[in-house]
Design a protein around this motif. Structure first.
Motif, PDB file in Angstrom:
ATOM      1  N   ILE A  94      33.091  33.422   6.617  1.00 19.45           N
ATOM      2  CA  ILE A  94      32.210  34.465   7.172  1.00 19.45           C
ATOM      3  C   ILE A  94      30.782  34.250   6.665  1.00 19.45           C
ATOM      4  CG2 ILE A  94      31.698  36.955   7.149  1.00 19.45           C
ATOM      5  CD1 ILE A  94      34.726  37.459   7.112  1.00 19.45           C
ATOM      6  N   SER A  95      30.643  34.025   5.350  1.00 21.13           N
ATOM      7  CA  SER A  95      29.306  33.815   4.776  1.00 21.13           C
ATOM      8  C   SER A  95      28.628  32.605   5.401  1.00 21.13           C
ATOM      9  CB  SER A  95      29.382  33.595   3.263  1.00 21.13           C
ATOM     10  OG  SER A  95      29.886  34.738   2.647  1.00 21.13           O
ATOM     11  N   LYS A  96      29.391  31.523   5.551  1.00 20.05           N
ATOM     12  CA  LYS A  96      28.787  30.309   6.122  1.00 20.05           C
ATOM     13  C   LYS A  96      28.263  30.583   7.534  1.00 20.05           C
ATOM     14  CE  LYS A  96      29.596  25.618   7.828  1.00 20.05           C
ATOM     15  NZ  LYS A  96      29.446  25.740   9.286  1.00 20.05           N
ATOM     16  N   GLN A  97      29.048  31.302   8.340  1.00 16.54           N
ATOM     17  CA  GLN A  97      28.622  31.562   9.711  1.00 16.54           C
ATOM     18  C   GLN A  97      27.349  32.411   9.743  1.00 16.54           C
ATOM     19  OE1 GLN A  97      30.136  29.813  12.205  1.00 16.54           O
ATOM     20  NE2 GLN A  97      31.255  29.015  10.454  1.00 16.54           N
ATOM     21  N   VAL A  98      27.297  33.445   8.884  1.00 25.85           N
ATOM     22  CA  VAL A  98      26.092  34.297   8.861  1.00 25.85           C
ATOM     23  C   VAL A  98      24.878  33.455   8.439  1.00 25.85           C
ATOM     24  CG1 VAL A  98      25.002  36.295   7.757  1.00 25.85           C
ATOM     25  CG2 VAL A  98      27.381  36.440   8.525  1.00 25.85           C
ATOM     26  N   ARG A  99      25.069  32.595   7.437  1.00 31.58           N
ATOM     27  CA  ARG A  99      23.946  31.729   7.025  1.00 31.58           C
ATOM     28  C   ARG A  99      23.543  30.789   8.158  1.00 31.58           C
ATOM     29  NH1 ARG A  99      26.602  31.673   1.910  1.00 31.58           N
ATOM     30  NH2 ARG A  99      27.566  29.691   2.465  1.00 31.58           N
ATOM     31  N   ASN A 100      24.528  30.289   8.912  1.00 33.05           N
ATOM     32  CA  ASN A 100      24.219  29.411  10.046  1.00 33.05           C
ATOM     33  C   ASN A 100      23.428  30.152  11.128  1.00 33.05           C
ATOM     34  OD1 ASN A 100      27.270  27.331  10.053  1.00 33.05           O
ATOM     35  ND2 ASN A 100      25.465  27.281   8.766  1.00 33.05           N
ATOM     36  N   TYR A 101      23.791  31.425  11.407  1.00 35.21           N
ATOM     37  CA  TYR A 101      23.019  32.222  12.376  1.00 35.21           C
ATOM     38  C   TYR A 101      21.599  32.438  11.840  1.00 35.21           C
ATOM     39  CZ  TYR A 101      27.265  33.630  15.037  1.00 35.21           C
ATOM     40  OH  TYR A 101      28.410  33.650  15.800  1.00 35.21           O
ATOM     41  N   ARG A 153      23.635  27.861  14.143  1.00 38.11           N
ATOM     42  CA  ARG A 153      24.490  28.465  15.175  1.00 38.11           C
ATOM     43  C   ARG A 153      23.658  29.568  15.803  1.00 38.11           C
ATOM     44  NH1 ARG A 153      30.601  31.290  14.547  1.00 38.11           N
ATOM     45  NH2 ARG A 153      30.773  31.833  16.760  1.00 38.11           N
ATOM     46  N   THR A 154      23.652  29.644  17.124  1.00 30.19           N
ATOM     47  CA  THR A 154      22.798  30.664  17.740  1.00 30.19           C
ATOM     48  C   THR A 154      23.576  31.542  18.707  1.00 30.19           C
ATOM     49  OG1 THR A 154      22.159  29.071  19.439  1.00 30.19           O
ATOM     50  CG2 THR A 154      20.627  29.341  17.624  1.00 30.19           C
ATOM     51  N   ALA A 188      31.153  39.928   3.381  1.00 32.19           N
ATOM     52  CA  ALA A 188      32.202  38.955   3.741  1.00 32.19           C
ATOM     53  C   ALA A 188      33.502  39.319   3.037  1.00 32.19           C
ATOM     54  CB  ALA A 188      31.750  37.543   3.355  1.00 32.19           C
ATOM     55  N   ALA A 189      33.393  39.738   1.772  1.00 27.81           N
ATOM     56  CA  ALA A 189      34.593  40.081   1.002  1.00 27.81           C
ATOM     57  C   ALA A 189      35.301  41.296   1.596  1.00 27.81           C
ATOM     58  CB  ALA A 189      34.220  40.351  -0.453  1.00 27.81           C
ATOM     59  N   ARG A 229      27.788  24.636  20.564  1.00 28.57           N
ATOM     60  CA  ARG A 229      28.002  25.051  19.168  1.00 28.57           C
ATOM     61  C   ARG A 229      28.173  23.773  18.352  1.00 28.57           C
ATOM     62  NH1 ARG A 229      32.654  28.954  16.257  1.00 28.57           N
ATOM     63  NH2 ARG A 229      32.159  28.222  14.152  1.00 28.57           N
ATOM     64  N   THR A 230      27.250  23.583  17.405  1.00 24.46           N
ATOM     65  CA  THR A 230      27.232  22.305  16.675  1.00 24.46           C
ATOM     66  C   THR A 230      27.181  22.511  15.160  1.00 24.46           C
ATOM     67  OG1 THR A 230      24.836  22.288  16.924  1.00 24.46           O
ATOM     68  CG2 THR A 230      26.089  20.980  18.514  1.00 24.46           C
ATOM     69  N   ASN A 231      27.621  23.692  14.690  1.00 25.41           N
ATOM     70  CA  ASN A 231      27.506  23.938  13.249  1.00 25.41           C
ATOM     71  C   ASN A 231      28.735  23.510  12.462  1.00 25.41           C
ATOM     72  OD1 ASN A 231      29.057  26.020  14.408  1.00 25.41           O
ATOM     73  ND2 ASN A 231      28.615  27.391  12.703  1.00 25.41           N
ATOM     74  N   CYS A 232      29.675  22.833  13.095  1.00 23.64           N
ATOM     75  CA  CYS A 232      30.881  22.408  12.393  1.00 23.64           C
ATOM     76  C   CYS A 232      30.586  21.156  11.568  1.00 23.64           C
ATOM     77  CB  CYS A 232      31.983  22.112  13.411  1.00 23.64           C
ATOM     78  SG  CYS A 232      33.538  21.702  12.644  1.00 23.64           S
ATOM     79  N   PRO A 233      31.023  21.136  10.282  1.00 24.73           N
ATOM     80  CA  PRO A 233      30.757  19.975   9.435  1.00 24.73           C
ATOM     81  C   PRO A 233      31.236  18.676  10.097  1.00 24.73           C
ATOM     82  CG  PRO A 233      31.837  21.718   8.168  1.00 24.73           C
ATOM     83  CD  PRO A 233      31.804  22.165   9.595  1.00 24.73           C
ATOM     84  N   ASN A 234      30.391  17.683  10.088  1.00 27.26           N
ATOM     85  CA  ASN A 234      30.702  16.364  10.659  1.00 27.26           C
ATOM     86  C   ASN A 234      31.104  16.400  12.128  1.00 27.26           C
ATOM     87  OD1 ASN A 234      30.318  15.174   8.101  1.00 27.26           O
ATOM     88  ND2 ASN A 234      32.400  15.733   7.539  1.00 27.26           N
ATOM     89  N   GLY A 235      30.772  17.471  12.826  1.00 26.83           N
ATOM     90  CA  GLY A 235      31.110  17.555  14.252  1.00 26.83           C
ATOM     91  C   GLY A 235      32.607  17.466  14.526  1.00 26.83           C
ATOM     92  N   ILE A 236      33.411  17.856  13.528  1.00 28.69           N
ATOM     93  CA  ILE A 236      34.873  17.738  13.688  1.00 28.69           C
ATOM     94  C   ILE A 236      35.328  18.452  14.955  1.00 28.69           C
ATOM     95  CG2 ILE A 236      37.157  18.340  12.732  1.00 28.69           C
ATOM     96  CD1 ILE A 236      35.841  18.548   9.987  1.00 28.69           C
ATOM     97  N   MET A 237      34.931  19.735  15.083  1.00 30.86           N
ATOM     98  CA  MET A 237      35.435  20.519  16.209  1.00 30.86           C
ATOM     99  C   MET A 237      34.884  20.025  17.547  1.00 30.86           C
ATOM    100  SD  MET A 237      37.880  22.409  15.614  1.00 30.86           S
ATOM    101  CE  MET A 237      37.925  22.947  17.307  1.00 30.86           C
TER     102      MET A 237
END
Ligand code: HEC
Ligand code: HEC
Length: 238
Positions: free
Chosen positions: A98-105, A110-111, A131-132, A208-216
């Motif tokens: 959750i924290s990572k996604q908010v930081r990405n926004y 991530r937009t 997040a907790a 959506r391109t915020n996945c590490p190493n473009g895995i997804m």
């Protein structure tokens, strides 16, 4: 109508469970801040539940996060169960994810028109607690009604995907997360079908391109529309 009744029943149960657990924890260990707000299954092993919740929510404080997440609850639900299928459920999602996604926004990696604006309102100090809070709630659950065998096979068998790597390797059995948990790999089981479908389409088309190493992006890139539909149906029902 049935849907409305079901969701009211679920909310009611979560409330009852959270009150019951509050009482249980108040008696057994009042010093643990986590336990007052956990919506849990009544009658399960409370010690095990407690350890799981602490793992999911670290490093934030869910009790503080409950207050701080009022705005978020407006869309994601008081108990992390949103009603709109394009707004993701956050209940029991990993705090780290959750924290990572908010930081990405916040950074624009991530937009999304609404979420980017919402993320901008969250301070670094508050993020871990918010997040907790969502992480500490009972894990999201599907209603089990859709039994998509093709989706299940794609999700679970390495040799059924063109990548030779099945979703289960990172998202865990039924998409419920790995054991022990790795917060980089989000919980998918019981998430809204519409949201799962939409994210897979976005990974595939590269919006959506915020996945590490473009895995997804690579995983989704090899999926057809029918496969995406089947996977979304299977995993959302879990
Ligand atoms: C007005 C409605 C609305 C509000 C309020 C809102 N969100 Fe969201 N949130 C959304 C939508 C819609 C998405 C899906 C966006 C997308 O597709 O990228 C989302 C996505 C997310 C995600 C990504 C989840 C995932 O599974 O990847 C997180 C995390 C999140 N929101 C956290 C928050 C937090 C924290 C707050 C409060 C500061 C908040 N949201 C407030 C509508 C909202
Ligand atoms: C090698 C590991 C790996 C595999 C295999 C994998 N994923 Fe993922 N998946 C990830 C990671 C990492 C993320 C989080 C990306 C991020 O940080 O934004 C993710 C995110 C997602 C999301 C977005 C969830 C959300 O809440 O927004 C969906 C949906 C998803 N994966 C579905 C799948 C499906 C379906 C498969 C199988 C076809 C699959 N994944 C296979 C690693 C994997």
């Amino acid at each position: 109508m049935l849907q409305i009744i079901k969701s009211n029943v679920a909310t009611g149960l979560a409330l009852v469970a959270s009150l019951t657990l509050t009482a249980a924890f108040a008696e057994s260990d009042a010093s643990t801040p986590y336990m007052g707000i956990v919506g849990g299954r009544i009658g399960t092993n409370i010690q095990k539940e407690r350890e799981e919740v602490i793992k999911r929510s670290k490093p934030g404080n869910p009790v503080a996060g409950k207050e701080k997440s009022q705005l978020c609850q407006g869309c994601h639900g008081e108990f992390g169960i949103s009603t709109n299928s394009l707004i993701p459920k956050l209940a029991g999602q990993y705090g780290g994810y959750i924290s990572k996604q908010v930081r990405n926004y916040q950074s624009g990696t991530r937009t999304h028109q609404i979420m980017s604006a919402m993320a901008a309102t969250v301070s670094d100090d508050d993020l871990a607690d918010i997040a907790a809070y969502f992480a500490a709630l009972s894990k999201m659950q599907g209603d089990g009604s859709a039994d998509n065998k093709f989706g299940k096979k794609l999700f679970s068998n390495n040799d059924s995907t063109k990548m030779g790597l099945a979703c289960i390797n990172c998202h865990g059995e039924k998409g419920k997360g790995l054991e022990p948990p790795i917060s980089a790999f989000p919980v998918l089981g019981g998430q809204h079908k519409g949201y799962i479908r939409q994210q897979l389409l976005m990974f595939r088309e590269g919006s959506r391109t915020n996945c590490p190493n473009g895995i997804m992006n690579r995983m989704a890139g090899s999926l057809t529309d029918t496969e995406i539909e089947s996977l979304a149906e299977y995993v959302s029902a879990q």
